[in-house]
Design a protein around this motif. Sequence first.
Motif, short mmCIF file in Angstrom:
data_model
loop_
_atom_site.label_atom_id
_atom_site.label_comp_id
_atom_site.label_asym_id
_atom_site.label_seq_id
_atom_site.Cartn_x
_atom_site.Cartn_y
_atom_site.Cartn_z
N ALA A 111 0.82 -1.21 0.00
CA ALA A 111 0.00 0.00 0.00
C ALA A 111 0.86 1.26 0.00
O ALA A 111 0.46 2.29 -0.56
N LEU A 112 2.03 1.19 0.62
CA LEU A 112 2.92 2.35 0.64
C LEU A 112 3.34 2.77 -0.76
O LEU A 112 3.57 3.95 -1.03
N ARG A 113 3.44 1.79 -1.67
CA ARG A 113 3.94 2.08 -3.02
C ARG A 113 2.89 2.67 -3.93
O ARG A 113 3.23 3.23 -4.99
N VAL A 114 1.61 2.57 -3.58
CA VAL A 114 0.56 3.03 -4.50
C VAL A 114 0.01 4.40 -4.11
O VAL A 114 -0.76 4.98 -4.86
N ALA A 115 0.38 4.92 -2.94
CA ALA A 115 -0.15 6.21 -2.49
C ALA A 115 0.95 7.27 -2.53
O ALA A 115 2.11 7.00 -2.21
N ASP A 116 0.57 8.47 -2.93
CA ASP A 116 1.52 9.58 -2.96
C ASP A 116 1.84 10.09 -1.56
O ASP A 116 2.91 10.65 -1.32
N TYR A 117 0.91 9.90 -0.63
CA TYR A 117 1.07 10.38 0.74
C TYR A 117 0.48 9.33 1.66
O TYR A 117 -0.67 8.92 1.48
N ASN A 118 1.27 8.86 2.63
CA ASN A 118 0.85 7.73 3.46
C ASN A 118 0.69 8.14 4.92
O ASN A 118 1.58 8.78 5.51
N VAL A 119 -0.45 7.73 5.50
CA VAL A 119 -0.79 8.08 6.88
C VAL A 119 -1.02 6.81 7.69
O VAL A 119 -1.81 5.95 7.29
N LEU A 120 -0.33 6.71 8.82
CA LEU A 120 -0.52 5.60 9.75
C LEU A 120 -1.38 6.10 10.90
O LEU A 120 -1.01 7.06 11.60
N VAL A 121 -2.54 5.48 11.09
CA VAL A 121 -3.48 5.87 12.15
C VAL A 121 -3.50 4.75 13.18
O VAL A 121 -3.97 3.64 12.88
N VAL A 122 -3.00 5.01 14.39
CA VAL A 122 -2.82 3.91 15.34
C VAL A 122 -2.98 4.42 16.77
O VAL A 122 -2.43 5.46 17.13
N ASP A 123 -3.78 3.73 17.57
CA ASP A 123 -4.01 4.20 18.94
C ASP A 123 -2.96 3.66 19.90
O ASP A 123 -2.18 2.77 19.57
N HIS A 124 -2.95 4.21 21.10
CA HIS A 124 -1.89 3.93 22.08
C HIS A 124 -1.78 2.47 22.46
O HIS A 124 -0.70 2.01 22.83
N SER A 125 -2.88 1.72 22.38
CA SER A 125 -2.87 0.32 22.83
C SER A 125 -2.00 -0.57 21.96
O SER A 125 -1.64 -1.68 22.37
N LYS A 126 -1.65 -0.12 20.76
CA LYS A 126 -0.87 -0.94 19.85
C LYS A 126 0.64 -0.80 20.07
O LYS A 126 1.43 -1.56 19.49
N PHE A 127 1.05 0.17 20.88
CA PHE A 127 2.47 0.44 21.07
C PHE A 127 3.07 -0.44 22.17
O PHE A 127 2.39 -0.87 23.08
#
Length: 266
Positions: free
Chosen positions: A198-214
């Motif tokens: 997915a990183l290769r097909v988008a001009d601008y990439n956003v990671l949306v991730v809440d605190h519980s995943k860290f």
Amino acid sequence: MPRPSEAEVEQRRQDILSYVMEHGDVRIDQLTEQFGVSLMTMHRDLDELAERRLLRKLRGRVEAYPALTIETAKRFRETENVDVKETLAVAAQREITPGQTLFFDDSTTLFPLARKLIGPQVVITNSLEVARILGGADGIEVRLLGGRYTDFDSCIGPDTLSALSRMRADVGFVSATAVAVGRLYHPDREYAELKTAALRVADYNVLVVDHSKFGRTATYAYGDVSDYDLVITDEETPGDELAAMDTKVRLAKPGTTRVDHGGRQE
């Protein structure tokens, strides 16, 4: 005492599930004492969780399924940190303008953002739930990536990757199952490969991730948060994890979005 709301009952069940996952095998009478409810109430909660295949209910005790089973249980993931996901969706809206082509992966974190979309917009996704959310929305065209259907309620595999490689998006939105010291992890190799593609097909990439995943890891490491142009998370994310992210970071909190300029924070 007033009867608890559906939300409170669901939160208690999530807490019970988390407790069982942490301990592996727990007596039912121990759970009633731990959560301060009657034996009958506990049996109702455990029956519901067992029907969702989130734990095994045995004679006088319960035990957890392997971690991968829990990670792929869409219904459980959808009810985790609902308020935080809504806050992240508000912050992520800032990256969207009318007329764009967007990519959404199958992460439940993105469902609130999908519900906020207003056309005209084109959305590429491998998620059947995202397609259902947007299917009847005015001015939104959904391009659903086919492939092998899985318990994530989405498609994956070579056919999915091949279809994705022939598309282009202005902005790509994904989430992550686990993030530790800037590294990204997923329990399923094919989904890790999809997030990388997915990183290769988008001009601008956003990671949306809440605190519980860290502060967590999973079987497959597949990249680094620095691969993304922007990370959107909430204020409960640990400071050491924020410091490890070598990219722009937006911290969201209910009712507003805090934008910091210290370090690499936006």
